[in-house]
Motif scaffolding. Structure first.
Motif, PDB file in Angstrom:
ATOM      1  N   TYR A 218       0.798  -1.226   0.000  1.00 36.76           N
ATOM      2  CA  TYR A 218       0.000   0.000   0.000  1.00 36.76           C
ATOM      3  C   TYR A 218       0.832   1.278   0.000  1.00 36.76           C
ATOM      4  O   TYR A 218       0.278   2.369   0.074  1.00 36.76           O
ATOM      5  CB  TYR A 218      -0.948  -0.005   1.208  1.00 36.76           C
ATOM      6  CG  TYR A 218      -2.125  -0.931   1.006  1.00 36.76           C
ATOM      7  CD1 TYR A 218      -3.330  -0.429   0.501  1.00 36.76           C
ATOM      8  CD2 TYR A 218      -2.028  -2.286   1.249  1.00 36.76           C
ATOM      9  CE1 TYR A 218      -4.402  -1.276   0.275  1.00 36.76           C
ATOM     10  CE2 TYR A 218      -3.096  -3.143   1.022  1.00 36.76           C
ATOM     11  CZ  TYR A 218      -4.277  -2.632   0.539  1.00 36.76           C
ATOM     12  OH  TYR A 218      -5.338  -3.479   0.296  1.00 36.76           O
ATOM     13  N   SER A 219       2.156   1.149  -0.060  1.00 37.35           N
ATOM     14  CA  SER A 219       2.957   2.363   0.137  1.00 37.35           C
ATOM     15  C   SER A 219       2.829   3.364  -1.015  1.00 37.35           C
ATOM     16  O   SER A 219       3.168   4.534  -0.837  1.00 37.35           O
ATOM     17  CB  SER A 219       4.413   2.035   0.469  1.00 37.35           C
ATOM     18  OG  SER A 219       4.874   1.030  -0.365  1.00 37.35           O
ATOM     19  N   ASP A 220       2.333   2.943  -2.180  1.00 35.60           N
ATOM     20  CA  ASP A 220       2.059   3.913  -3.252  1.00 35.60           C
ATOM     21  C   ASP A 220       0.831   4.767  -2.932  1.00 35.60           C
ATOM     22  O   ASP A 220       0.651   5.841  -3.501  1.00 35.60           O
ATOM     23  CB  ASP A 220       1.797   3.208  -4.593  1.00 35.60           C
ATOM     24  CG  ASP A 220       3.087   2.807  -5.294  1.00 35.60           C
ATOM     25  OD1 ASP A 220       4.166   3.170  -4.795  1.00 35.60           O
ATOM     26  OD2 ASP A 220       3.016   2.120  -6.329  1.00 35.60           O
ATOM     27  N   PHE A 221      -0.033   4.263  -2.065  1.00 35.96           N
ATOM     28  CA  PHE A 221      -1.325   4.928  -1.853  1.00 35.96           C
ATOM     29  C   PHE A 221      -1.445   5.631  -0.504  1.00 35.96           C
ATOM     30  O   PHE A 221      -2.245   6.539  -0.341  1.00 35.96           O
ATOM     31  CB  PHE A 221      -2.465   3.897  -1.940  1.00 35.96           C
ATOM     32  CG  PHE A 221      -2.357   2.981  -3.128  1.00 35.96           C
ATOM     33  CD1 PHE A 221      -2.497   3.484  -4.413  1.00 35.96           C
ATOM     34  CD2 PHE A 221      -2.114   1.628  -2.967  1.00 35.96           C
ATOM     35  CE1 PHE A 221      -2.406   2.656  -5.511  1.00 35.96           C
ATOM     36  CE2 PHE A 221      -2.006   0.790  -4.061  1.00 35.96           C
ATOM     37  CZ  PHE A 221      -2.157   1.300  -5.344  1.00 35.96           C
ATOM     38  N   VAL A 222      -0.700   5.130   0.458  1.00 34.47           N
ATOM     39  CA  VAL A 222      -0.877   5.569   1.836  1.00 34.47           C
ATOM     40  C   VAL A 222       0.485   5.866   2.453  1.00 34.47           C
ATOM     41  O   VAL A 222       1.447   5.132   2.223  1.00 34.47           O
ATOM     42  CB  VAL A 222      -1.545   4.420   2.666  1.00 34.47           C
ATOM     43  CG1 VAL A 222      -1.608   4.770   4.136  1.00 34.47           C
ATOM     44  CG2 VAL A 222      -2.931   4.097   2.130  1.00 34.47           C
ATOM     45  N   ASP A 223       0.572   6.939   3.234  1.00 36.52           N
ATOM     46  CA  ASP A 223       1.747   7.138   4.076  1.00 36.52           C
ATOM     47  C   ASP A 223       1.515   6.258   5.302  1.00 36.52           C
ATOM     48  O   ASP A 223       0.730   6.605   6.187  1.00 36.52           O
ATOM     49  CB  ASP A 223       1.861   8.619   4.459  1.00 36.52           C
ATOM     50  CG  ASP A 223       2.912   8.829   5.541  1.00 36.52           C
ATOM     51  OD1 ASP A 223       3.673   7.884   5.837  1.00 36.52           O
ATOM     52  OD2 ASP A 223       2.946   9.931   6.110  1.00 36.52           O
ATOM     53  N   LEU A 224       2.164   5.101   5.314  1.00 42.37           N
ATOM     54  CA  LEU A 224       1.877   4.117   6.362  1.00 42.37           C
ATOM     55  C   LEU A 224       2.059   4.723   7.753  1.00 42.37           C
ATOM     56  O   LEU A 224       1.354   4.357   8.701  1.00 42.37           O
ATOM     57  CB  LEU A 224       2.775   2.884   6.198  1.00 42.37           C
ATOM     58  CG  LEU A 224       2.592   2.101   4.889  1.00 42.37           C
ATOM     59  CD1 LEU A 224       3.639   0.996   4.775  1.00 42.37           C
ATOM     60  CD2 LEU A 224       1.188   1.500   4.797  1.00 42.37           C
ATOM     61  N   ASP A 225       2.985   5.663   7.866  1.00 44.56           N
ATOM     62  CA  ASP A 225       3.264   6.256   9.163  1.00 44.56           C
ATOM     63  C   ASP A 225       2.169   7.222   9.635  1.00 44.56           C
ATOM     64  O   ASP A 225       2.257   7.775  10.719  1.00 44.56           O
ATOM     65  CB  ASP A 225       4.618   6.985   9.127  1.00 44.56           C
ATOM     66  CG  ASP A 225       5.557   6.484  10.205  1.00 44.56           C
ATOM     67  OD1 ASP A 225       5.134   5.631  11.019  1.00 44.56           O
ATOM     68  OD2 ASP A 225       6.705   6.945  10.240  1.00 44.56           O
TER      69      ASP A 225
END
Lengths: 300, 246
Positions: free
Chosen positions: A30-37
């Motif tokens: 999901y890192s293309d879509f969401v700033d996981l942090d």
């Protein structure tokens, strides 16, 4: 900005938006879509000791307002999980990482908990005793209280990390099940896993999934999930992570109002891969507009 | 390659053969990022019957617009036929791994039915630097889409009384084909690969599968390969044929 921080006993999240196991891969998808942090926590795909290929295809069916899956806990196994998946999340500083374990036996779950206890990047362990898509373990643990007590006791003994138990709603008495978990040392509960269902291939006059039963998720199960959270939260003191078809900010608020302390976004991650991060902003906007705090999100 | 989420506008959506539609979408970034063999995921509409996005191979790219070709096969594609110019829909892409691109080769593209969809865009790119023949196989004339490529061989099963793969060996030998790219029904791909393998022709195939996400998270779209199950969405949809059938 108002604080969205939530305190789930031993686990403190910067906000109550998390992602549900099985719907968020190992995070990096999901890192293309969401700033996981930006999220409260991410719960990774169920892990077992050995790699599992999972069930035969078809594994996915669409339903009104939802989908069914029969993935069968396909996963890379604990070794690759530790060598490759966890290090890929090492750089994240704010989001909590929840490892979900789904051993086929008590012994396997105990071993997984022991291994994960030594992993710094794992902030909490979620014990999946409610998967409908496997022959051994899974939902069977929810149906045998004596066995469940032994399981919880032994897993508890192996880890000091926050221990979450993930329950299914399609059980005889979810409140009783939750009480057993509370009595045996669980730190919090995740409610609910997919609901067992059936699909039929009318063209070939057979059951659609090779195992017959499969797990229903998405907005279709939201009322069932809300009821489970409501019922359990009135009896059990443990913090609850509520999940089941959360698709917008109103849904988040509903779960919090009926007793959830945090929420997980599941199937809707597949539909709108950026939804989890948008819900963090949405919740901030909601409490700002109402000029209230998170704690005020209760029923009258 | 970054995967993007965008609102796209329908430019045109028209029936181009019996039950087969071509839909052109205006994007801000996605079209320009699409390579031959990539696919995109489209939300069919706001109807909660169809929450999951549908995957479609990229059929053509013209500037910031892209085209998809689809056959009405279920309720989702049925709803799509009512899309009109100006409609807005959610798009996710580019997804998946594309075809390998070469230069100076003699290449055959074999599309079976809707399998022609991604091969058209591939032909446009490959024909810049290679000698390319496109073999387009359909069951009946009614489902034939008007495809404009330089070396086109149309095969209609019903009219010729045989399948395209029955003629494949001749085409491979006569044209000294070095590379074969196939997209179509499994049986066509498998049989054609076996023929190509006999002649040492490198083969890639583009597969199709049910999927929920399109980017590797749901693990719904697996296919059996010689090295275990692989995800069609992000380990494919283009595979070396030898990976699938040995």
């Amino acid at each position: 900005m108002k604080s969205l921080e939530v305190n789930l006993g031993k686990l403190v999240l910067q906000n109550p938006i998390t992602t549900a196991s099985g719907c968020f891969g190992y995070g990096t998808e999901y890192s293309d879509f969401v700033d996981l942090d930006s999220l409260g926590a991410i719960t990774l795909k169920s892990i077992t000791l050995n790699q599992r290929e999972g069930n035969p295809t078809p594994r996915i069916a669409e339903t009104p307002s939802g989908m069914m899956n029969s993935i069968g806990l396909a996963n890379c196994g604990i070794k690759e999980f530790i060598q490759e998946k966890l290090p890929a999340l090492e750089h994240l500083k704010k989001v909590k990482v929840i490892a979900n374990i789904a051993g086929h036996s008590t012994e396997e779950n105990v071993e997984l908990a022991e291994i994960l206890d030594g992993q710094k990047r794992v902030d909490a362990i979620e014990l999946n005793i409610s998967c409908p898509n496997v022959d051994a373990g899974g939902l069977a643990f929810c149906q045998d209280m004596a066995q469940l007590k032994v399981l919880l006791n032994k897993v508890r003994a192996k880890t000091d990390k926050p221990l979450i138990v993930k329950l299914a709603a399609n059980v005889h008495d979810i409140v009783n099940l939750a009480q057993v978990c509370e009595g045996e040392g669980a730190d919090m509960l995740s409610l609910i896993n997919t609901v067992t269902g059936l699909e039929v291939d009318i063209e070939n006059r057979k059951l659609f999934f090779s195992r017959g039963y499969a797990g229903l998720s998405g907005p279709a199960i939201r009322p069932i999930a809300l009821k489970a959270v409501y019922d359990v939260s009135r009896v059990v003191k443990l913090p609850i992570i509520g999940m089941g078809g959360i698709a917008n900010i109103d849904d988040v608020v509903k779960f919090l109002m009926v007793g959830a302390d945090a929420v997980s976004v599941g199937m809707m991650n597949f539909v709108e891969p950026d939804i989890s991060q948008r819900l963090v902003g949405g919740l901030q906007g909601y409490i700002r507009a109402k000029n209230i705090g998170l704690k005020d999100l209760t029923l009258n | 390659m970054t995967k993007l989420l965008e609102k796209a506008q329908v430019v045109e959506n028209k029936e181009v053969a019996s039950g087969i539609y071509k839909c052109r979408l205006r994007t801000s970034k996605i079209a320009k990022e699409c390579k031959p063999g990539n696919f995109i995921n489209i939300s069919v509409g706001s109807n909660s019957q169809f929450l999951l996005k549908r995957p479609f191979g990229v059929h053509n790219v013209i500037g910031n617009e892209l085209e998809i070709l689809y056959r009405v096969r279920g309720k989702g594609t049925d709803v799509m036929t009512s899309l009109v110019a100006g409609d807005s829909l959610d798009l996710l892409g580019p997804l998946g791994n594309g075809f390998s691109l070469f230069e100076g080769k003699k290449i055959l593209l074999l599309g079976g039915g809707m399998g022609i969809a991604p091969l058209y865009y591939l032909e446009k790119e490959l024909s810049k630097d290679n000698e390319v023949i496109t073999m387009y196989a359909v069951k009946t004339r009614e489902e034939l889409v008007d495809i404009k490529v330089s070396n086109l061989v149309v095969h209609i099963d019903k009219e010729e009384g045989c399948f395209a793969c029955d003629k494949l060996e001749d085409v491979l030998i006569k044209n000294n084909i070095e590379m074969l790219y196939i997209c179509g029904p499994d049986a066509l791909m498998k049989l054609s690969y076996q023929i190509a393998k006999k002649h040492g022709v490198y083969t890639e195939v583009s597969l199709e599968a049910r999927m929920a996400c399109g980017f590797g998270a749901c693990v719904g779209c697996v296919v059996e390969t010689v090295s275990g199950l692989k995800k069609v969405c992000n380990e494919g949809p283009v595979f070396k044929a030898e990976e699938i059938w040995g």
